[in-house]
Design a protein around this motif. Structure first.
Motif, PDB file in Angstrom:
ATOM      1  N   UNK A 235      -7.365  12.814   9.960  1.00  0.00           N
ATOM      2  CA  UNK A 235      -7.391  13.452  11.285  1.00  0.00           C
ATOM      3  C   UNK A 235      -6.640  14.785  11.266  1.00  0.00           C
ATOM      4  N   UNK A 236      -6.412  15.318  10.101  1.00  0.00           N
ATOM      5  CA  UNK A 236      -5.725  16.606   9.941  1.00  0.00           C
ATOM      6  C   UNK A 236      -4.403  16.627  10.706  1.00  0.00           C
ATOM      7  N   UNK A 237      -3.502  15.779  10.221  1.00  0.00           N
ATOM      8  CA  UNK A 237      -2.144  15.792  10.720  1.00  0.00           C
ATOM      9  C   UNK A 237      -1.990  15.415  12.181  1.00  0.00           C
ATOM     10  N   UNK A 238      -2.659  14.336  12.549  1.00  0.00           N
ATOM     11  CA  UNK A 238      -2.350  13.740  13.858  1.00  0.00           C
ATOM     12  C   UNK A 238      -0.879  13.335  13.824  1.00  0.00           C
ATOM     13  N   UNK A 239      -0.297  13.327  15.002  1.00  0.00           N
ATOM     14  CA  UNK A 239       1.118  12.972  15.115  1.00  0.00           C
ATOM     15  C   UNK A 239       1.275  11.455  14.944  1.00  0.00           C
ATOM     16  N   UNK A 240       2.290  11.006  14.203  1.00  0.00           N
ATOM     17  CA  UNK A 240       2.572   9.573  14.057  1.00  0.00           C
ATOM     18  C   UNK A 240       3.897   9.283  14.739  1.00  0.00           C
ATOM     19  N   UNK A 241       3.898   8.323  15.649  1.00  0.00           N
ATOM     20  CA  UNK A 241       5.108   8.013  16.408  1.00  0.00           C
ATOM     21  C   UNK A 241       5.503   6.552  16.214  1.00  0.00           C
ATOM     22  N   UNK A 242       6.790   6.335  15.972  1.00  0.00           N
ATOM     23  CA  UNK A 242       7.301   4.972  15.775  1.00  0.00           C
ATOM     24  C   UNK A 242       8.777   4.977  16.175  1.00  0.00           C
ATOM     25  N   UNK A 243       9.277   3.863  16.682  1.00  0.00           N
ATOM     26  CA  UNK A 243      10.678   3.818  17.110  1.00  0.00           C
ATOM     27  C   UNK A 243      11.607   3.996  15.915  1.00  0.00           C
ATOM     28  N   UNK A 244      12.716   4.689  16.134  1.00  0.00           N
ATOM     29  CA  UNK A 244      13.591   5.011  14.991  1.00  0.00           C
ATOM     30  C   UNK A 244      14.330   3.791  14.430  1.00  0.00           C
ATOM     31  N   UNK A 245      14.333   2.682  15.152  1.00  0.00           N
ATOM     32  CA  UNK A 245      14.935   1.470  14.604  1.00  0.00           C
ATOM     33  C   UNK A 245      13.981   0.708  13.702  1.00  0.00           C
ATOM     34  N   UNK A 246      12.742   1.174  13.627  1.00  0.00           N
ATOM     35  CA  UNK A 246      11.756   0.461  12.828  1.00  0.00           C
ATOM     36  C   UNK A 246      11.874   0.924  11.386  1.00  0.00           C
TER      37      UNK A 246
END
Ligand SMILES: [Zn+2]
Ligand SMILES: [Zn+2]
Length: 317
Positions: free
Chosen positions: A80-91
């Motif tokens: 997807x040409x650098x779609x943003x990936x988001x995840x909680x920082x405690x993960x």
């Protein structure tokens, strides 16, 4: 803002996993499925039906970093040409390239798990990790509790719901009180509070069950009308599920406390007494379950714990 549930096959005992597509700007996928040919094909087919191309995906949001949920995140992001990936920082898990073997090993040893069993669990995990690519530091962004994911016609509020894993997140659409809850809410089975190092102090254990109870109560405070879980069908009656979970957890607590004699036991002893036939990944999950319940019973003053060498021994209080 339409939420499209997509069921994808997994090679795991739990069966298919649910991921969720929000097909409006910015096109967002919540969870991705494991990195297998079957899941990739099923996802492409579902996207095609929804008239979305992989290259349209702008945002990949992860409820948590277990292989069945995050496995394809990296390849989708690349395509997807650098779609943003988001995840909680405690993960942790596959969020970062380094799996916390050493911390996990120490936690398992503390729980009294014999060395040969720890080695078996490590080998088993080596087999599982191929179903996900990991991300290096800086390749993903954080999910902040109480902030919002904005869409063209609505928003999802991020709700940090730790327990199953430290960084597990749910997503609330306030307009109709719909929740996407990942493995925090499963229709038929109570989710396993997985043994994890504390994200703030990895020498400690994350109090997974105590945190999980708080997360469930928090979800309940939204009076959800519909909850989409990580596996199985949607939950329309959250109140019934909430009460069922609490009952199951209380019953398990009583069972665990009964298994703790005055002379003392390890969490490993408790897990093998509770689940004598568990093998493979279930051995690890059984230990997780035992530790989670022993921790909760200890925090409520029902049992005592002390170190014998580098192992913890639980005694009837
Ligand atoms: Zn999970
Ligand atoms: Zn799962």
């Amino acid at each position: 803002m339409r939420i499209v549930p997509i069921s994808l096959p997994t090679p795991f005992y739990i069966g298919p996993v649910n991921v969720y597509l929000i097909a409006e700007d910015p096109v967002t996928l919540i969870d991705t499925g494991p990195k297998t040919k079957e899941a990739t094909e099923a996802l492409r087919e579902a996207l095609r039906k929804a008239r979305v191309r992989v290259s349209d995906i702008r945002r990949i949001v992860l409820t948590h970093a277990h292989e069945d949920h995050c496995g394809l995140a990296r390849s989708l992001r690349d395509e997807a040409k650098d779609a943003e990936v988001l995840v909680h920082e405690w993960e942790t898990g596959h969020r970062i390239g380094r799996l916390e073997y050493e911390e996990h090993r120490k936690l398992l040893a503390r729980a009294g798990v014999p060395d040969a069993e720890i080695e078996g669990m490590r080998k088993m995990y080596e087999g599982v990790r191929k179903y996900a690519d990991s991300f290096a530091e800086g390749e993903y962004g954080p999910l902040w509790d109480e902030s919002e994911l904005q869409f063209e016609t609505g928003a999802l509020r991020i709700v940090h719901t730790p327990g199953h894993t430290p960084g597990s997140c749910s997503f609330l659409r306030e307009a109709d009180r719909t929740v996407i809850a990942g493995d925090c809410v499963l229709k038929r089975i109570t989710p396993n509070p997985v043994l994890s190092p504390d994200p703030i102090d990895p020498t400690k254990r994350f109090p997974s069950l105590a945190e999980y109870l708080v997360s469930l109560a928090r979800l309940r405070s939204f009076s959800p009308t519909l909850v989409h879980g990580g596996h199985g069908g949607p939950v329309h009656d959250f109140e019934e599920l909430f009460n069922r979970y609490f009952r199951a957890i209380r019953e398990r607590q009583a069972e665990v406390i009964k298994l703790v004699p005055k002379a003392g036991v390890s969490a490993w002893d408790v897990s093998t007494a509770m689940f004598p036939d568990a093998d493979d990944v279930h051995r690890f999950l059984a230990v997780s379950e035992a530790v989670a319940h022993l921790d909760l019973a200890h925090s409520e003053g029902k049992i005592a714990v002390e170190f014998a060498g580098d192992r913890e021994v639980y005694r009837r209080a």
